[in-house]
Enzyme design. Structure first.
Site, PDB file in Angstrom:
ATOM      1  N   HIS A 159      19.623  62.255  81.492  1.00 30.30           N
ATOM      2  CA  HIS A 159      20.565  63.156  82.098  1.00 30.30           C
ATOM      3  C   HIS A 159      21.778  62.744  82.105  1.00 30.30           C
ATOM      4  CE1 HIS A 159      17.717  65.865  84.148  1.00 30.30           C
ATOM      5  NE2 HIS A 159      16.797  64.972  83.933  1.00 30.30           N
ATOM      6  N   ASP A 367      30.730  61.753  81.971  1.00 32.96           N
ATOM      7  CA  ASP A 367      29.668  62.399  83.067  1.00 32.96           C
ATOM      8  C   ASP A 367      28.631  62.968  81.809  1.00 32.96           C
ATOM      9  OD1 ASP A 367      28.211  63.541  85.009  1.00 32.96           O
ATOM     10  OD2 ASP A 367      30.211  63.819  86.026  1.00 32.96           O
TER      11      ASP A 367
HETATM   12  P1  ADQ Z   1      24.932  63.744  89.253  1.00 31.92           P
HETATM   13  O1  ADQ Z   1      25.592  62.482  88.634  1.00 31.92           O
HETATM   14  O2  ADQ Z   1      24.260  63.590  90.530  1.00 31.92           O
HETATM   15  O3  ADQ Z   1      23.631  64.304  88.074  1.00 31.92           O
HETATM   16  P2  ADQ Z   1      26.188  66.606  88.971  1.00 31.92           P
HETATM   17  O4  ADQ Z   1      25.716  67.239  87.761  1.00 31.92           O
HETATM   18  O5  ADQ Z   1      27.641  66.659  89.206  1.00 31.92           O
HETATM   19  O6  ADQ Z   1      25.681  64.921  89.174  1.00 31.92           O
HETATM   20  O7  ADQ Z   1      25.655  67.189  90.445  1.00 31.92           O
HETATM   21  C1  ADQ Z   1      24.289  67.364  90.488  1.00 31.92           C
HETATM   22  C2  ADQ Z   1      24.210  68.665  91.846  1.00 31.92           C
HETATM   23  O8  ADQ Z   1      24.534  67.812  93.117  1.00 31.92           O
HETATM   24  C3  ADQ Z   1      25.104  69.682  91.609  1.00 31.92           C
HETATM   25  O9  ADQ Z   1      24.127  71.015  92.062  1.00 31.92           O
HETATM   26  C4  ADQ Z   1      26.254  69.464  92.582  1.00 31.92           C
HETATM   27  O10 ADQ Z   1      26.546  70.651  93.357  1.00 31.92           O
HETATM   28  C5  ADQ Z   1      25.525  68.389  93.588  1.00 31.92           C
HETATM   29  N1  ADQ Z   1      26.785  67.969  94.577  1.00 31.92           N
HETATM   30  C6  ADQ Z   1      27.281  66.890  93.834  1.00 31.92           C
HETATM   31  N2  ADQ Z   1      27.974  66.473  94.822  1.00 31.92           N
HETATM   32  C7  ADQ Z   1      27.885  66.940  95.979  1.00 31.92           C
HETATM   33  C8  ADQ Z   1      28.421  66.909  97.356  1.00 31.92           C
HETATM   34  N3  ADQ Z   1      29.588  66.186  97.656  1.00 31.92           N
HETATM   35  N4  ADQ Z   1      27.955  67.792  98.167  1.00 31.92           N
HETATM   36  C9  ADQ Z   1      27.096  68.511  98.048  1.00 31.92           C
HETATM   37  N5  ADQ Z   1      26.422  68.675  96.509  1.00 31.92           N
HETATM   38  C10 ADQ Z   1      26.859  67.944  95.667  1.00 31.92           C
HETATM   39  C11 ADQ Z   1      23.176  63.625  86.989  1.00 31.92           C
HETATM   40  C12 ADQ Z   1      24.255  63.270  85.776  1.00 31.92           C
HETATM   41  C13 ADQ Z   1      25.097  64.737  85.583  1.00 31.92           C
HETATM   42  C14 ADQ Z   1      24.185  65.741  85.053  1.00 31.92           C
HETATM   43  C15 ADQ Z   1      23.097  65.892  85.968  1.00 31.92           C
HETATM   44  C16 ADQ Z   1      21.910  67.032  85.713  1.00 31.92           C
HETATM   45  O11 ADQ Z   1      25.161  62.434  86.232  1.00 31.92           O
HETATM   46  O12 ADQ Z   1      25.856  64.398  84.218  1.00 31.92           O
HETATM   47  O13 ADQ Z   1      25.020  66.828  85.111  1.00 31.92           O
HETATM   48  O14 ADQ Z   1      22.311  64.753  86.511  1.00 31.92           O
HETATM   49  O15 ADQ Z   1      21.320  66.366  84.363  1.00 31.92           O
END
Ligand code: ADQ
Length: 495
Positions: A159, A367
């Site tokens: 991911h 990311d």
């Molecule tokens: P993450 O690093 O956790 O995921 P991201 O893809 O930005 O990051 O977010 C995942 C989920 O968390 C989204 O649905 C988002 O809305 C939610 N989220 C993030 N911050 C939040 C907050 N402050 N409050 C509420 N909800 C929040 C990892 C990888 C990413 C990749 C995903 C999926 O780091 O690059 O996109 O996995 O593969």
């Protein structure tokens, strides 16, 4: 249809309450259709592992899916999860090796936990199962299963990004992990850049040979590589945003803005998300373009995560200090530039805030994908959309190239991009938004999952008219030759 076995660090146990976000729901959907087993860590810490023996801590069933888990000891949680997965692999694979704290004992426990997972999973497997392993916590798992004679198709999806080989070389353990990954039949990544980095690392660190059609040859076997950008439920997110913008929390935020434009950031508090650099850019915005003072307000939701990891504690302190000094330096008696929230905010609430925002700031230093960028696009009102300012180092930038793309290390460029976004006329905003929406509208996490599994089935199909070479590196791994035709998922997407 073959049963799907999903292995992930954390198992979203039904007994633990509400289902997590999009991926859990998508994988549930796939498993409900074909039967499924979800396997991994329960999220619980056990006093110790009974007699040192691997044991399942629990089995649950819901909606036709079995959930089987193991507990971790405190030492395993510290070393496997906090120190090695999040303290070494996370920064390293995001090309931030300076944040990594390597310790051989952590690497050893990381490997031991993966082997314990393999030992616990093996008796649960049926010959026709298809195994899908998720993410950097489980890089040695496919090799551990092969060593135990498991011959089922195994796919692995990363991911997060995969770094270039010279960056990876900073961690002594990494060459072994690259070899371990090559025990899978299909390795999936978010972008073509990650595939290229992995292919280079497999050649230079593990001695694999590059074949045509996005495949590698290693230990007498072919391993397929593919690009599978993670998607969101754009239509559902759009509806949720529409509902919540006019709900209690949305109305409250709107009233508090008193006509000012909202600049919104939503992230986990994480060094990769570029939060300090973002505040530099915002500071620069109000200094270079002071007409936005009292006319724009920033809301940064930076939900605390991984509080046990040292670099996250340091980041929280640095961010609090920076936010405080920004408000003190730029603030007026009747106006503050920044509102910072560090608790986890409900997804539906966040969707509503996104709809109200004039600008969405998604500026990670690096990311894998970044689903917030896609969610921001989905949340917009088509007739009057906000503008996405997106880091060119997010995987999402490959698909969302109609956003205002920025270098998050350049505060002036970020300030100018935000200024441009705030001033953009309606026709330009609509045209950009339409192009962004077209990039995400027809894709769903379920299609993403189906595309990965179809590719895995093709990659693990034996070719009957070609004899398989004996395995060199892993004697117990099954010799197999695979069809390695490029698939629709490989390079077929914008990105
Ligand atoms: P993450 O690093 O956790 O995921 P991201 O893809 O930005 O990051 O977010 C995942 C989920 O968390 C989204 O649905 C988002 O809305 C939610 N989220 C993030 N911050 C939040 C907050 N402050 N409050 C509420 N909800 C929040 C990892 C990888 C990413 C990749 C995903 C999926 O780091 O690059 O996109 O996995 O593969």
């Amino acid at each position: 249809m073959n049963r799907l076995v999903v292995v992930s660090n954390r198992v979203p146990l039904p007994s633990a309450g509400a289902r997590a976000g999009g991926l859990a729901v998508a994988l549930d959907g796939l498993m409900e259709k074909r039967g499924g087993l979800w396997f991994g860590w329960s999220g619980r810490i056990a006093a110790n592992v009974a007699g040192g023996q691997p044991a399942l801590s629990g089995i649950e069933q819901a909606a036709g899916i079995d959930y089987a888990t193991i507990d971790l000891t405190q030492d395993e949680h510290d070393r496997y999860y906090n120190n090695f997965s999040n303290g070494v692999l996370w920064p390293l694979l995001h090309t931030m090796p300076e944040l990594m704290k390597f310790d051989r004992r952590d690497a050893k426990v990381y490997r031991e936990v993966n082997y314990r997972l393999a030992v616990s999973l093996q008796p649960l497997l049926r010959p026709s199962d298809v195994i899908w392993v998720h993410d950097y916590h489980l890089m040695p798992l496919a090799a551990a299963l092969r060593e135990r004679g498991v011959k089922n198709p195994i796919g692995f999806f990363l991911h997060i990004p995969f770094a270039a080989p010279d960056v990876l070389a900073a961690a002594p353990e990494v060459a072994a992990l690259v070899r371990d990954l090559l025990a899978a039949d299909l390795l999936g990544f978010q972008t073509d850049n990650d595939v290229a980095n992995f292919a280079a690392a497999a050649q230079s660190l593990a001695g694999a040979t590059r074949l045509s059609g996005q495949a590698l040859q290693f230990g007498g076997r072919r391993v397929k590589l593919g690009v599978f950008p993670v998607e969101i439920e754009a239509q559902k997110f759009a509806m949720m945003a529409g509902r919540n913008a006019f709900g209690t929390t949305g109305e409250r935020l709107r009233r508090s803005l008193d006509g000012q434009k909202l600049i919104l950031g939503v992230d986990r508090l994480d060094p990769t998300k570029g939060l300090l650099q973002r505040l530099d850019g915002l500071e620069c915005l109000f200094e270079k373009h002071p007409d936005w003072i009292r006319r724009a307000t920033v809301l940064q939701i930076a939900a605390e995560s991984r509080k046990d990891v040292g670099s996250y504690q340091q980041l929280r302190a640095a961010l609090d200090a920076k936010a405080g000094s920004m408000n003190a330096d730029l603030g007026e008696p009747d106006w503050q530039p920044l509102r910072m929230v560090s608790r986890n905010v409900d997804r539906a609430e966040v969707a509503g805030y996104m709809r109200l925002a004039a600008v969405g700031l998604v500026t990670p230093l690096r990311d894998g994908m970044n689903l917030v960028a896609k969610e921001f696009v989905a949340a917009q009102e088509p007739d009057d959309p906000g503008v996405l300012v997106l880091s060119r180092f997010a995987g999402a930038a490959r698909q969302l190239d109609a956003a205002l793309l920025v270098n998050p290390h350049d505060p002036d460029a970020m300030a100018d991009a935000i200024d441009t976004a705030l001033r953009m006329d309606l026709a330009d905003r609509r045209a950009r938004w339409r192009s962004l929406w077209d990039a995400i509208a027809d894709r769903t996490p379920a299609l993403w999952g189906r595309s990965f599994l179809a590719s895995l089935m093709r990659a693990s199909q034996p070719v009957v008219n070609k004899p398989a070479k004996p395995a060199e590196a892993a004697p117990t791994s099954p010799p197999r030759l695979t069809l390695v035709e490029p698939t629709a998922a490989v390079g077929g997407r914008r990105g």
